[in-house]
Design a protein around this motif. Structure first.
Motif, short mmCIF file in Angstrom:
data_model
loop_
_atom_site.label_atom_id
_atom_site.label_comp_id
_atom_site.label_asym_id
_atom_site.label_seq_id
_atom_site.Cartn_x
_atom_site.Cartn_y
_atom_site.Cartn_z
N VAL A 231 -0.38 -6.70 4.12
CA VAL A 231 0.74 -6.22 3.30
C VAL A 231 1.41 -5.05 4.00
O VAL A 231 0.90 -4.50 4.96
CB VAL A 231 0.26 -5.79 1.89
CG1 VAL A 231 -0.31 -6.99 1.13
CG2 VAL A 231 -0.75 -4.66 1.96
N GLY A 232 2.56 -4.67 3.47
CA GLY A 232 3.30 -3.54 4.02
C GLY A 232 2.79 -2.22 3.49
O GLY A 232 1.95 -2.16 2.59
N LEU A 233 3.34 -1.16 4.07
CA LEU A 233 2.93 0.20 3.75
C LEU A 233 4.16 1.04 3.45
O LEU A 233 5.17 0.95 4.16
CB LEU A 233 2.16 0.79 4.95
CG LEU A 233 1.73 2.24 4.91
CD1 LEU A 233 0.77 2.49 3.76
CD2 LEU A 233 1.06 2.61 6.22
N VAL A 234 4.08 1.84 2.39
CA VAL A 234 5.14 2.79 2.05
C VAL A 234 4.62 4.17 2.46
O VAL A 234 3.62 4.64 1.93
CB VAL A 234 5.47 2.77 0.54
CG1 VAL A 234 6.60 3.74 0.23
CG2 VAL A 234 5.83 1.36 0.09
N ILE B 44 0.87 -1.17 0.00
CA ILE B 44 0.00 0.00 0.00
C ILE B 44 0.91 1.22 0.00
O ILE B 44 1.88 1.27 0.75
CB ILE B 44 -0.90 0.02 1.25
CG1 ILE B 44 -1.77 -1.24 1.35
CG2 ILE B 44 -1.73 1.30 1.32
CD1 ILE B 44 -2.80 -1.40 0.28
N VAL B 45 0.61 2.21 -0.82
CA VAL B 45 1.41 3.44 -0.83
C VAL B 45 0.56 4.59 -0.31
O VAL B 45 -0.60 4.75 -0.68
CB VAL B 45 2.00 3.72 -2.23
CG1 VAL B 45 0.94 4.02 -3.26
CG2 VAL B 45 3.01 4.86 -2.17
N ASP B 46 1.16 5.35 0.60
CA ASP B 46 0.52 6.50 1.22
C ASP B 46 0.74 7.74 0.35
O ASP B 46 1.72 7.81 -0.40
CB ASP B 46 1.15 6.68 2.61
CG ASP B 46 0.61 7.86 3.38
OD1 ASP B 46 -0.59 8.18 3.21
OD2 ASP B 46 1.37 8.46 4.15
N ALA B 47 -0.11 8.72 0.51
CA ALA B 47 0.02 9.98 -0.23
C ALA B 47 1.38 10.63 0.03
O ALA B 47 2.00 11.18 -0.88
CB ALA B 47 -1.11 10.92 0.14
N VAL C 5 -0.41 -0.40 -4.66
CA VAL C 5 -1.81 0.02 -4.76
C VAL C 5 -2.02 1.16 -3.76
O VAL C 5 -1.19 1.38 -2.87
CB VAL C 5 -2.80 -1.14 -4.48
CG1 VAL C 5 -2.68 -2.22 -5.55
CG2 VAL C 5 -2.58 -1.72 -3.10
N MET C 6 -3.12 1.87 -3.91
CA MET C 6 -3.36 3.02 -3.07
C MET C 6 -4.83 3.05 -2.64
O MET C 6 -5.72 2.86 -3.46
CB MET C 6 -3.02 4.30 -3.85
CG MET C 6 -3.17 5.58 -3.08
SD MET C 6 -2.67 7.02 -4.07
CE MET C 6 -0.93 7.06 -3.69
N PRO C 7 -5.07 3.29 -1.36
CA PRO C 7 -6.46 3.49 -0.94
C PRO C 7 -7.02 4.78 -1.54
O PRO C 7 -6.27 5.74 -1.76
CB PRO C 7 -6.36 3.63 0.59
CG PRO C 7 -5.04 3.03 0.95
CD PRO C 7 -4.15 3.28 -0.23
N ARG C 8 -8.29 4.78 -1.82
CA ARG C 8 -8.95 5.96 -2.42
C ARG C 8 -8.69 7.21 -1.58
O ARG C 8 -8.45 8.29 -2.12
CB ARG C 8 -10.45 5.69 -2.55
CG ARG C 8 -11.31 6.92 -2.82
CD ARG C 8 -11.04 7.63 -4.10
NE ARG C 8 -11.54 6.90 -5.23
CZ ARG C 8 -11.44 7.37 -6.47
NH1 ARG C 8 -10.88 8.51 -6.71
NH2 ARG C 8 -11.89 6.67 -7.46
#
Length: 160
Positions: free
Chosen positions: A111-114, A3-6, A38-41
């Motif tokens: 999953v991990g987070l960036v 998951i990628v953060d803003a 991927v990115m959350p909305r």
């Protein structure tokens, strides 16, 4: 999948201009197309508000946007309770509601987070003041978290 953060995508956009680092951005587009990123909305909406040109690039890169489901809402509520946040009383120095949804999305998908939110060398006395990396590191949350540079290094990709 990660998951990628803003914060990470905006960091990359601001520090590695597409005109000067086209290889990086071609590779990033592949990561989105292949669903390695991927990115959350809610994260995409933050990018759209702060860096609309980057958001347009993300759309062109066919980024998959994760919706906030009931399972994610339940996980976010659990995290919010762990932090001692009641109703909408978020601390200005800690995670916000979108941050909690982003962490919950990573947690639910295992999953991990960036994220390029600041690392806190010393945890704050008040849990609600924790930023994304500190929340991810909580034993009850346990989401691997790395910043953009760590993500690039971990990939072992060489950009020519």
């Amino acid at each position: 999948m990660l998951i990628v953060d803003a914060s990470s995508i905006i960091y990359a956009w601001d520090n590695y201009p597409i005109r000067q680092f086209p290889g990086l951005w071609c590779w990033m587009a592949e990561q989105f197309t292949d669903r390695h990123l991927v990115m959350p909305r809610v994260a995409y909406d933050e990018v759209d508000n702060k860096a609309p040109e980057c958001a347009a690039w993300l759309k062109d890169a066919n980024i998959e946007l994760f919706a906030i489901t009931n399972v994610i809402v339940r996980e976010a509520f659990k995290i919010k309770n762990l932090l001692g946040i009641s109703s909408d009383s978020y601390h200005s120095k800690g995670v916000g509601e979108n941050d909690i949804f982003i962490i919950a999305t990573a947690s639910v998908n295992n999953v991990g987070l960036v994220s390029d939110e600041g690392r806190q060398q010393r945890l704050p006395d008040i849990s609600a003041k924790r930023k994304i990396p500190a929340v991810c590191a909580m034993d009850e949350v346990a989401v691997p978290c790395m910043n953009f540079i760590e993500f690039i290094k971990r990939s072992d990709v060489v950009f020519g």
